[in-house]
Design a protein around this motif. Sequence first.
Motif, PDB file in Angstrom:
ATOM      1  N   ALA A 104       0.832  -1.205   0.000  1.00 22.07           N
ATOM      2  CA  ALA A 104       0.000   0.000   0.000  1.00 22.07           C
ATOM      3  C   ALA A 104       0.867   1.255   0.000  1.00 22.07           C
ATOM      4  CB  ALA A 104      -0.945  -0.005   1.198  1.00 22.07           C
ATOM      5  N   VAL A 105       1.928   1.252   0.799  1.00 24.72           N
ATOM      6  CA  VAL A 105       2.844   2.397   0.828  1.00 24.72           C
ATOM      7  C   VAL A 105       3.508   2.550  -0.533  1.00 24.72           C
ATOM      8  CG1 VAL A 105       4.996   3.292   1.814  1.00 24.72           C
ATOM      9  CG2 VAL A 105       3.243   2.330   3.322  1.00 24.72           C
ATOM     10  N   ALA A 106       4.030   1.442  -1.083  1.00 27.06           N
ATOM     11  CA  ALA A 106       4.700   1.498  -2.389  1.00 27.06           C
ATOM     12  C   ALA A 106       3.736   1.879  -3.509  1.00 27.06           C
ATOM     13  CB  ALA A 106       5.351   0.150  -2.704  1.00 27.06           C
ATOM     14  N   GLY A 107       2.453   1.585  -3.310  1.00 28.34           N
ATOM     15  CA  GLY A 107       1.449   1.912  -4.319  1.00 28.34           C
ATOM     16  C   GLY A 107       0.938   3.341  -4.238  1.00 28.34           C
ATOM     17  N   GLY A 108       1.490   4.109  -3.295  1.00 30.86           N
ATOM     18  CA  GLY A 108       1.140   5.520  -3.227  1.00 30.86           C
ATOM     19  C   GLY A 108       0.170   5.912  -2.131  1.00 30.86           C
ATOM     20  N   ALA A 109      -0.150   4.998  -1.221  1.00 35.81           N
ATOM     21  CA  ALA A 109      -1.094   5.320  -0.147  1.00 35.81           C
ATOM     22  C   ALA A 109      -0.461   6.195   0.930  1.00 35.81           C
ATOM     23  CB  ALA A 109      -1.637   4.038   0.487  1.00 35.81           C
ATOM     24  N   GLY A 110       0.843   6.382   0.862  1.00 34.13           N
ATOM     25  CA  GLY A 110       1.532   7.140   1.905  1.00 34.13           C
ATOM     26  C   GLY A 110       1.801   6.236   3.098  1.00 34.13           C
ATOM     27  N   TRP A 111       2.676   6.711   3.976  1.00 40.24           N
ATOM     28  CA  TRP A 111       3.060   5.879   5.118  1.00 40.24           C
ATOM     29  C   TRP A 111       1.851   5.577   5.998  1.00 40.24           C
ATOM     30  CZ3 TRP A 111       3.466   5.414  10.390  1.00 40.24           C
ATOM     31  CH2 TRP A 111       4.352   4.437  10.834  1.00 40.24           C
ATOM     32  N   TRP A 112       1.102   6.598   6.402  1.00 40.18           N
ATOM     33  CA  TRP A 112      -0.053   6.375   7.282  1.00 40.18           C
ATOM     34  C   TRP A 112      -1.142   5.585   6.582  1.00 40.18           C
ATOM     35  CZ3 TRP A 112       0.241   6.451  12.217  1.00 40.18           C
ATOM     36  CH2 TRP A 112       1.150   7.289  12.859  1.00 40.18           C
ATOM     37  N   GLY A 113      -1.385   5.874   5.333  1.00 46.32           N
ATOM     38  CA  GLY A 113      -2.408   5.135   4.582  1.00 46.32           C
ATOM     39  C   GLY A 113      -2.048   3.682   4.393  1.00 46.32           C
ATOM     40  N   GLY A 114      -0.766   3.403   4.280  1.00 49.53           N
ATOM     41  CA  GLY A 114      -0.321   2.020   4.131  1.00 49.53           C
ATOM     42  C   GLY A 114      -0.353   1.257   5.432  1.00 49.53           C
ATOM     43  N   VAL A 115       0.168   1.881   6.476  1.00 49.06           N
ATOM     44  CA  VAL A 115       0.248   1.212   7.770  1.00 49.06           C
ATOM     45  C   VAL A 115      -1.128   1.072   8.415  1.00 49.06           C
ATOM     46  CG1 VAL A 115       1.190   1.397  10.116  1.00 49.06           C
ATOM     47  CG2 VAL A 115       2.637   1.891   8.135  1.00 49.06           C
ATOM     48  N   SER A 119      -6.530  -3.876   6.759  1.00 51.50           N
ATOM     49  CA  SER A 119      -6.052  -5.226   7.055  1.00 51.50           C
ATOM     50  C   SER A 119      -5.381  -5.325   8.422  1.00 51.50           C
ATOM     51  CB  SER A 119      -5.117  -5.710   5.953  1.00 51.50           C
ATOM     52  OG  SER A 119      -3.909  -4.989   5.949  1.00 51.50           O
ATOM     53  N   LEU A 120      -5.081  -4.201   9.047  1.00 47.52           N
ATOM     54  CA  LEU A 120      -4.526  -4.184  10.399  1.00 47.52           C
ATOM     55  C   LEU A 120      -5.482  -4.849  11.390  1.00 47.52           C
ATOM     56  CD1 LEU A 120      -2.375  -3.063  12.419  1.00 47.52           C
ATOM     57  CD2 LEU A 120      -3.761  -1.006  12.522  1.00 47.52           C
ATOM     58  N   VAL A 121      -6.770  -4.720  11.141  1.00 48.20           N
ATOM     59  CA  VAL A 121      -7.786  -5.249  12.056  1.00 48.20           C
ATOM     60  C   VAL A 121      -7.673  -6.762  12.202  1.00 48.20           C
ATOM     61  CG1 VAL A 121     -10.284  -5.484  12.427  1.00 48.20           C
ATOM     62  CG2 VAL A 121      -9.337  -3.331  11.587  1.00 48.20           C
ATOM     63  N   GLY A 122      -7.416  -7.466  11.107  1.00 45.30           N
ATOM     64  CA  GLY A 122      -7.331  -8.924  11.172  1.00 45.30           C
ATOM     65  C   GLY A 122      -6.217  -9.404  12.073  1.00 45.30           C
ATOM     66  N   ALA A 123      -5.021  -8.870  11.891  1.00 46.82           N
ATOM     67  CA  ALA A 123      -3.886  -9.281  12.725  1.00 46.82           C
ATOM     68  C   ALA A 123      -4.133  -8.919  14.186  1.00 46.82           C
ATOM     69  CB  ALA A 123      -2.601  -8.641  12.219  1.00 46.82           C
ATOM     70  N   ALA A 124      -4.703  -7.746  14.434  1.00 41.24           N
ATOM     71  CA  ALA A 124      -4.967  -7.312  15.811  1.00 41.24           C
ATOM     72  C   ALA A 124      -6.011  -8.214  16.481  1.00 41.24           C
ATOM     73  CB  ALA A 124      -5.427  -5.864  15.830  1.00 41.24           C
ATOM     74  N   LEU A 125      -7.103  -8.530  15.777  1.00 39.70           N
ATOM     75  CA  LEU A 125      -8.140  -9.390  16.360  1.00 39.70           C
ATOM     76  C   LEU A 125      -7.630 -10.812  16.576  1.00 39.70           C
ATOM     77  CD1 LEU A 125     -11.410  -8.226  14.585  1.00 39.70           C
ATOM     78  CD2 LEU A 125     -10.700  -7.819  16.952  1.00 39.70           C
ATOM     79  N   LEU A 126      -6.779 -11.294  15.685  1.00 41.99           N
ATOM     80  CA  LEU A 126      -6.212 -12.626  15.868  1.00 41.99           C
ATOM     81  C   LEU A 126      -5.312 -12.641  17.102  1.00 41.99           C
ATOM     82  CD1 LEU A 126      -6.138 -15.474  14.675  1.00 41.99           C
ATOM     83  CD2 LEU A 126      -4.084 -14.790  13.443  1.00 41.99           C
ATOM     84  N   THR A 127      -4.569 -11.570  17.326  1.00 46.37           N
ATOM     85  CA  THR A 127      -3.728 -11.476  18.515  1.00 46.37           C
ATOM     86  C   THR A 127      -4.583 -11.504  19.780  1.00 46.37           C
ATOM     87  OG1 THR A 127      -2.007 -10.283  17.321  1.00 46.37           O
ATOM     88  CG2 THR A 127      -2.032 -10.035  19.728  1.00 46.37           C
ATOM     89  N   VAL A 128      -5.687 -10.776  19.778  1.00 44.48           N
ATOM     90  CA  VAL A 128      -6.605 -10.783  20.928  1.00 44.48           C
ATOM     91  C   VAL A 128      -7.130 -12.194  21.174  1.00 44.48           C
ATOM     92  CG1 VAL A 128      -8.856  -9.965  21.735  1.00 44.48           C
ATOM     93  CG2 VAL A 128      -7.235  -8.352  20.718  1.00 44.48           C
ATOM     94  N   LEU A 129      -7.509 -12.881  20.095  1.00 46.70           N
ATOM     95  CA  LEU A 129      -8.008 -14.254  20.216  1.00 46.70           C
ATOM     96  C   LEU A 129      -6.933 -15.167  20.806  1.00 46.70           C
ATOM     97  CD1 LEU A 129     -10.174 -16.432  19.577  1.00 46.70           C
ATOM     98  CD2 LEU A 129      -9.077 -16.671  17.351  1.00 46.70           C
ATOM     99  N   PHE A 130      -5.707 -15.053  20.332  1.00 50.54           N
ATOM    100  CA  PHE A 130      -4.625 -15.906  20.829  1.00 50.54           C
ATOM    101  C   PHE A 130      -4.302 -15.610  22.289  1.00 50.54           C
ATOM    102  CE2 PHE A 130      -3.798 -17.734  16.799  1.00 50.54           C
ATOM    103  CZ  PHE A 130      -2.940 -18.805  17.011  1.00 50.54           C
ATOM    104  N   ILE A 131      -4.323 -14.354  22.671  1.00 50.77           N
ATOM    105  CA  ILE A 131      -4.020 -14.028  24.071  1.00 50.77           C
ATOM    106  C   ILE A 131      -5.100 -14.602  24.981  1.00 50.77           C
ATOM    107  CG2 ILE A 131      -3.846 -12.129  25.741  1.00 50.77           C
ATOM    108  CD1 ILE A 131      -2.192 -10.651  23.593  1.00 50.77           C
ATOM    109  N   GLY A 132      -6.355 -14.461  24.581  1.00 56.96           N
ATOM    110  CA  GLY A 132      -7.445 -15.051  25.368  1.00 56.96           C
ATOM    111  C   GLY A 132      -7.317 -16.560  25.452  1.00 56.96           C
ATOM    112  N   SER A 133      -7.000 -17.193  24.344  1.00 56.83           N
ATOM    113  CA  SER A 133      -6.823 -18.641  24.300  1.00 56.83           C
ATOM    114  C   SER A 133      -5.644 -19.069  25.168  1.00 56.83           C
ATOM    115  CB  SER A 133      -6.613 -19.076  22.848  1.00 56.83           C
ATOM    116  OG  SER A 133      -6.263 -20.424  22.778  1.00 56.83           O
TER     117      SER A 133
END
Length: 173
Positions: A104-115, A119-133
């Motif tokens: 996304a950054v390389a495609g022109g979304a800018g640093w904040w737009g890329g980061v 899709s950040l939500v998926g990794a974050a929610l999976l981390t929450v699930l793993f910590i609970g587990s």
Amino acid sequence: MFFIVVYQNALLVLITLPAAVAAAAGAPLTPWDAVWAVLFLGALAGETVADQQQWEFHRAKARAGGALAPGFVTTGLWRFSRHPNFFFEQMQWWLVYAFGATAAVAGGAGWWGGVLNPSLVGAALLTVLFIGSTIFTESISAGKYPAYAQYRGQTSMLLPLPPRARRDASVTR
């Protein structure tokens, strides 16, 4: 029913969203993609080794009649983390997110737009699930094996770190 049908299926879509972000960006591969790929392969190898070590321990435990002190695996990667397999799996999904963010950054979304892409939500929610587990799994182990309290006091929960010096088992991290 909610957890299995709704949450887990939504999570599957969200953790694969970085692929859609990367495809939509249409950006060429960058040196960061090579870094993410090498780290991903390392994390995959780490998870494989941890799972194999746990499998071998449980096979040895079964051969010993179902009891093998201390009752849980504490050697190999398990000496440095109480859940190295969980750590390495989490690392893989955060690296999948990194691929999408880099594209996304390389495609022109800018640093904040890329980061801060969705899709950040998926990794974050999976981390929450793993910590609970992980917390749930540890409550079972602590109730089943008296030596688990000492192991908790000496060994990092997720991040592989050198074991801490023996100390009061009531202190955990």
